[in-house]
Design an enzyme around this catalytic site. Structure first.
Site, PDB file in Angstrom:
ATOM      1  N   ASP A 180      56.582  69.051  32.568  1.00 41.76           N
ATOM      2  CA  ASP A 180      55.541  68.955  33.383  1.00 41.76           C
ATOM      3  C   ASP A 180      55.464  67.299  33.995  1.00 41.76           C
ATOM      4  OD1 ASP A 180      53.015  68.081  34.796  1.00 41.76           O
ATOM      5  OD2 ASP A 180      51.919  70.063  34.008  1.00 41.76           O
ATOM      6  N   HIS A 181      55.927  67.140  34.979  1.00 38.26           N
ATOM      7  CA  HIS A 181      56.029  65.655  35.083  1.00 38.26           C
ATOM      8  C   HIS A 181      55.211  64.972  35.326  1.00 38.26           C
ATOM      9  CE1 HIS A 181      55.467  66.250  39.541  1.00 38.26           C
ATOM     10  NE2 HIS A 181      55.273  65.236  39.704  1.00 38.26           N
ATOM     11  N   HIS A 243      49.824  70.715  36.290  1.00 34.69           N
ATOM     12  CA  HIS A 243      49.219  69.277  36.316  1.00 34.69           C
ATOM     13  C   HIS A 243      47.798  69.075  36.177  1.00 34.69           C
ATOM     14  CE1 HIS A 243      53.576  69.082  37.633  1.00 34.69           C
ATOM     15  NE2 HIS A 243      53.098  69.159  39.017  1.00 34.69           N
TER      16      HIS A 243
HETATM   17  N1  NDP Z   1      62.378  69.035  44.221  1.00 33.53           N
HETATM   18  C1  NDP Z   1      61.265  68.509  43.591  1.00 33.53           C
HETATM   19  O1  NDP Z   1      60.615  67.595  43.905  1.00 33.53           O
HETATM   20  C2  NDP Z   1      60.668  69.173  42.404  1.00 33.53           C
HETATM   21  C3  NDP Z   1      61.656  70.219  41.960  1.00 33.53           C
HETATM   22  N2  NDP Z   1      61.051  71.030  40.994  1.00 33.53           N
HETATM   23  C4  NDP Z   1      61.750  72.267  40.184  1.00 33.53           C
HETATM   24  O2  NDP Z   1      62.983  71.690  40.069  1.00 33.53           O
HETATM   25  C5  NDP Z   1      63.656  73.158  40.298  1.00 33.53           C
HETATM   26  C6  NDP Z   1      64.813  72.569  41.433  1.00 33.53           C
HETATM   27  O3  NDP Z   1      64.316  72.187  42.398  1.00 33.53           O
HETATM   28  P1  NDP Z   1      65.014  71.546  43.640  1.00 33.53           P
HETATM   29  O4  NDP Z   1      65.966  70.756  43.208  1.00 33.53           O
HETATM   30  O5  NDP Z   1      63.934  71.070  44.981  1.00 33.53           O
HETATM   31  O6  NDP Z   1      65.793  72.840  44.438  1.00 33.53           O
HETATM   32  P2  NDP Z   1      67.136  72.887  45.375  1.00 33.53           P
HETATM   33  O7  NDP Z   1      67.003  74.268  46.217  1.00 33.53           O
HETATM   34  O8  NDP Z   1      67.151  71.746  46.283  1.00 33.53           O
HETATM   35  O9  NDP Z   1      68.414  73.122  44.326  1.00 33.53           O
HETATM   36  C7  NDP Z   1      68.962  74.153  43.942  1.00 33.53           C
HETATM   37  C8  NDP Z   1      70.129  74.299  43.364  1.00 33.53           C
HETATM   38  O10 NDP Z   1      70.471  75.300  42.535  1.00 33.53           O
HETATM   39  C9  NDP Z   1      71.874  75.433  42.854  1.00 33.53           C
HETATM   40  N3  NDP Z   1      72.009  76.841  43.143  1.00 33.53           N
HETATM   41  C10 NDP Z   1      71.164  77.863  43.702  1.00 33.53           C
HETATM   42  N4  NDP Z   1      71.691  78.883  43.681  1.00 33.53           N
HETATM   43  C11 NDP Z   1      72.670  78.976  42.521  1.00 33.53           C
HETATM   44  C12 NDP Z   1      73.579  79.752  41.943  1.00 33.53           C
HETATM   45  N5  NDP Z   1      73.543  81.302  42.488  1.00 33.53           N
HETATM   46  N6  NDP Z   1      74.380  79.266  41.166  1.00 33.53           N
HETATM   47  C13 NDP Z   1      74.678  78.003  40.841  1.00 33.53           C
HETATM   48  N7  NDP Z   1      73.978  77.153  41.507  1.00 33.53           N
HETATM   49  C14 NDP Z   1      72.802  77.433  42.392  1.00 33.53           C
HETATM   50  C15 NDP Z   1      71.776  74.752  44.210  1.00 33.53           C
HETATM   51  O11 NDP Z   1      73.231  74.276  44.435  1.00 33.53           O
HETATM   52  P3  NDP Z   1      74.364  75.057  45.373  1.00 33.53           P
HETATM   53  O12 NDP Z   1      73.711  75.370  46.697  1.00 33.53           O
HETATM   54  O13 NDP Z   1      75.453  73.847  45.571  1.00 33.53           O
HETATM   55  O14 NDP Z   1      74.857  75.778  44.609  1.00 33.53           O
HETATM   56  C16 NDP Z   1      71.402  73.544  43.881  1.00 33.53           C
HETATM   57  O15 NDP Z   1      71.893  72.576  43.270  1.00 33.53           O
HETATM   58  C17 NDP Z   1      62.902  74.230  40.716  1.00 33.53           C
HETATM   59  O16 NDP Z   1      62.568  74.753  39.766  1.00 33.53           O
HETATM   60  C18 NDP Z   1      61.681  73.454  41.224  1.00 33.53           C
HETATM   61  O17 NDP Z   1      60.564  74.153  41.016  1.00 33.53           O
HETATM   62  C19 NDP Z   1      59.688  70.491  40.285  1.00 33.53           C
HETATM   63  C20 NDP Z   1      59.080  69.607  40.678  1.00 33.53           C
HETATM   64  C21 NDP Z   1      59.448  68.696  41.752  1.00 33.53           C
HETATM   65  O1  LIG Z   2      55.077  69.717  41.050  1.00 36.30           O
HETATM   66  C1  LIG Z   2      54.839  69.102  42.056  1.00 36.30           C
HETATM   67  O2  LIG Z   2      54.287  67.819  42.122  1.00 36.30           O
HETATM   68  C2  LIG Z   2      54.313  67.350  43.411  1.00 36.30           C
HETATM   69  C3  LIG Z   2      53.576  66.042  43.381  1.00 36.30           C
HETATM   70  O3  LIG Z   2      53.945  65.248  42.555  1.00 36.30           O
HETATM   71  P1  LIG Z   2      53.756  63.770  42.464  1.00 36.30           P
HETATM   72  O4  LIG Z   2      54.264  63.115  41.450  1.00 36.30           O
HETATM   73  O5  LIG Z   2      54.160  63.064  43.566  1.00 36.30           O
HETATM   74  O6  LIG Z   2      52.080  63.671  42.490  1.00 36.30           O
HETATM   75  C4  LIG Z   2      54.105  68.049  44.775  1.00 36.30           C
HETATM   76  O7  LIG Z   2      54.258  67.823  45.907  1.00 36.30           O
HETATM   77  C5  LIG Z   2      54.938  69.357  44.495  1.00 36.30           C
HETATM   78  O8  LIG Z   2      54.310  70.336  45.459  1.00 36.30           O
HETATM   79  C6  LIG Z   2      54.953  69.943  43.060  1.00 36.30           C
HETATM   80  O9  LIG Z   2      55.508  71.082  43.073  1.00 36.30           O
END
Ligand code: NDP
Ligand SMILES: O=C1O[C@H](COP(=O)(O)O)[C@@H](O)[C@H](O)[C@H]1O
Length: 500
Positions: A180-181, A243
């Protein structure tokens, strides 16, 4: 090993080409390296589908640090520790190959078999990957093995139980690090210190002296690229279940008998157990939902949520939630904890306002007008600090009072930015400190609470959109406090002066 550095370790990162890895994880690993907090004996293996080989991956990591990190140095030595496997996580065959790579790096870098498996990909894969890690022998190691798992942990209590079962078939509870960041944010970590190391606060931290507590986490961003995920979840699951409820439990918990992971977690769990449950017909008295319509942010017109790409044009998903939590225990009986969080609001800000009760007799305003209440404001972001609102004598003749603010800003100490939450959490995980990660009991209790609300909302169409982008949310959220005789302290007026 240097005094403070983390032990030798391999980080196996699933979702290596994703948004989170790019924006947060690589810059954080690099910062730890730069600060000498990472052992020289480290390796990172990235897993995803779209890149080809190690060189491709190393360029990807370098670009991510150049764009989102703070480096102007040569990254050649750092990125030489990064390896890549192109692998679809649903393909059972690839895990054997991955095991060979990991075992080989273990030997090359003398990693003592220490492994961190970081699942930074869509939650639908969490269970599958965890099971494969065990079945294909990646968890058979003589060192430590830890699973870092991103949010969301399930969609409701039954799905979270199911996911937990699958994960626990491969990892023990004390090997699971649920991220939980918010728990990595400097001022969230400061809540305990403010409470438990100041004699002027802890004796007052109860229903005799506090009238209400308000937690606001407002964002100006909309749903961005994440509509496919967000439209199925909404603000309640995306922000409140994790959060917001974590902040409530830190504010309300009893002092732990020791500052250990287990003691702190068990006090937080007791708060979640004491949350007042609601009957279905009571939900509207305690919770308000909102969805943004078109509006203006930073002088630019932004579209309504329903017109965002990949959002259902008739979506019933809330982009805003406000609520009143009651904690039915001796310390907090009668004190409302109000929370609000939403997208496309007026200002990016996360703050806690602790409002103290009025003094029993106001000697200074005999004409019936009221004195300003004392407030303790904890500024979580973007600025970090605390402000104490007091009343003092107005300079000159007479005995009128003047409100003053005592400010503390983190920046004022040494002008340095505090580390990014992910950097701190990664370091904690490398050292085996799970205090700032969420225990299963906390996850289960918060889902149980949130499910009561989402079940009611799922069955009632809401009058959306009900707030314009660029505002502080629907009117009903103001009424939630007004009916108790309170109002939301405007976050814009509470900012800490960073030059203080
Ligand atoms: N982005 C953010 O700010 C935040 C994200 N999170 C959490 O972090 C996690 C990741 O989010 P996010 O980075 O945004 O997601 P993305 O959709 O940007 O990235 C998903 C990743 O998974 C890989 N992927 C998808 N399907 C497959 C597969 N079948 N096999 C192998 N690799 C796969 C993709 O790579 P490729 O397509 O190259 O295979 C990519 O690297 C989620 O649980 C999200 O809820 C939590 C807080 C904030
Ligand atoms: O986990 C999440 O947090 C962000 C907000 O994070 P913050 O550190 O910028 O306050 C939110 O935008 C996102 O929807 C949610 O998945």
């Amino acid at each position: 090993m240097k005094h403070t550095e983390a032990p030798a370790s391999l980080i196996l990162l699933f979702g290596a080409t994703g948004d989170l890895a790019k924006r947060k994880l690589y810059p954080s690993i690099y910062n730890l390296y730069k600060k000498g907090l990472l052992s020289d004996r480290f390796a990172v293996v990235g897993v995803a589908r779209r890149l080809k080989d190690d060189d491709d991956f190393r360029n990807w990591v370098k670009e991510s640090i150049d764009t989102f990190g703070n480096s102007s140095e040569d990254l050649t030595e750092f990125i030489s520790h990064f390896y890549y496997q192109s692998h679809d996580v649903t393909d059972s065959e690839s895990y054997r190959e991955l095991k060979n790579l990991v075992d080989c790096l273990d030997t090359t870098y003398h990693l003592d078999g220490n492994r961190i498996f970081y699942l930074a990909m869509s939650p639908e894969f969490f269970g599958t990957v965890a099971e494969h890690l065990k079945e294909d022998g990646l968890t058979d190691t003589k060192g430590f093995k830890r699973l870092v798992i991103e949010k969301p942990f399930g969609h409701d209590l039954p799905s979270a139980i199911n996911l937990n079962k699958r994960i626990r078939s491969a990892f023990k509870e004390n090997e699971v690090y649920r991220i939980d960041h918010y728990l990595g944010k400097e001022m969230v970590q400061n809540i305990e210190v403010i409470r438990f190391s100041n004699a002027i606060f802890e004796p007052l931290w109860n229903n005799r002296y506090i009238s209400n507590i308000q937690i606001t986490s407002s964002e100006t961003l909309g749903v961005e690229e994440r509509a496919r995920y967000y439209d199925k979840n909404g603000a309640l699951r995306d922000m409140l279940q994790n959060h917001m409820m974590q902040i409530v439990s830190l504010l309300a918990m009893e002092p732990p008998i020791k500052l250990t992971t287990d003691e702190i977690r068990s006090e937080k769990v007791r708060v979640l157990r004491a949350l007042r449950p609601f009957k279905n017909e009571e939900i509207d008295q305690y919770f308000v939902r909102g969805q943004y319509g078109e509006g203006t942010i930073n002088n630019e017109t932004v579209p309504a949520y329903r017109n965002e790409p990949n959002v259902d044009p008739e979506s019933n998903t809330e982009t805003y939630v406000a609520g009143k939590f009651m904690i039915d225990n001796f310390r907090w009986a009668g004190v409302p904890f109000y929370i609000r969080t939403g997208k496309r609001m007026d200002k990016k800000s996360t703050k806690i306002v602790v409002q103290f009760k009025d003094i029993p007799m106001n000697l200074y305003y005999k004409n019936g007008s009221s004195l300003n209440p004392n407030l303790l404001v904890i500024h979580i972001q973007p600025e970090e600090g605390i402000t104490l609102h007091l009343n003092v004598k107005k300079t000159g003749q007479g005995m009128e009072t003047n409100p003053v603010k005592l400010n503390f800003s983190n920046k004022s100490i040494d002008g340095m930015n505090t580390p990014e939450a992910y950097e701190k959490l990664l370091f904690d995980c490398l050292r085996g400190d799970a205090t700032n990660f969420t225990h299963w009991d906390e996850v289960a209790l918060s889902w149980r609470f949130v499910d009561q609300i989402s079940e009611v909302w799922a069955n009632q169409k809401a009058p959306f959109p009900n707030y314009a982008a660029g505002t502080m949310g629907p009117k009903a959220a103001d009424e939630l406090l007004e009916k108790d005789g309170f109002f939301w302290w405007p976050v814009a007026d509470l900012d800490v002066d960073e030059n203080c």
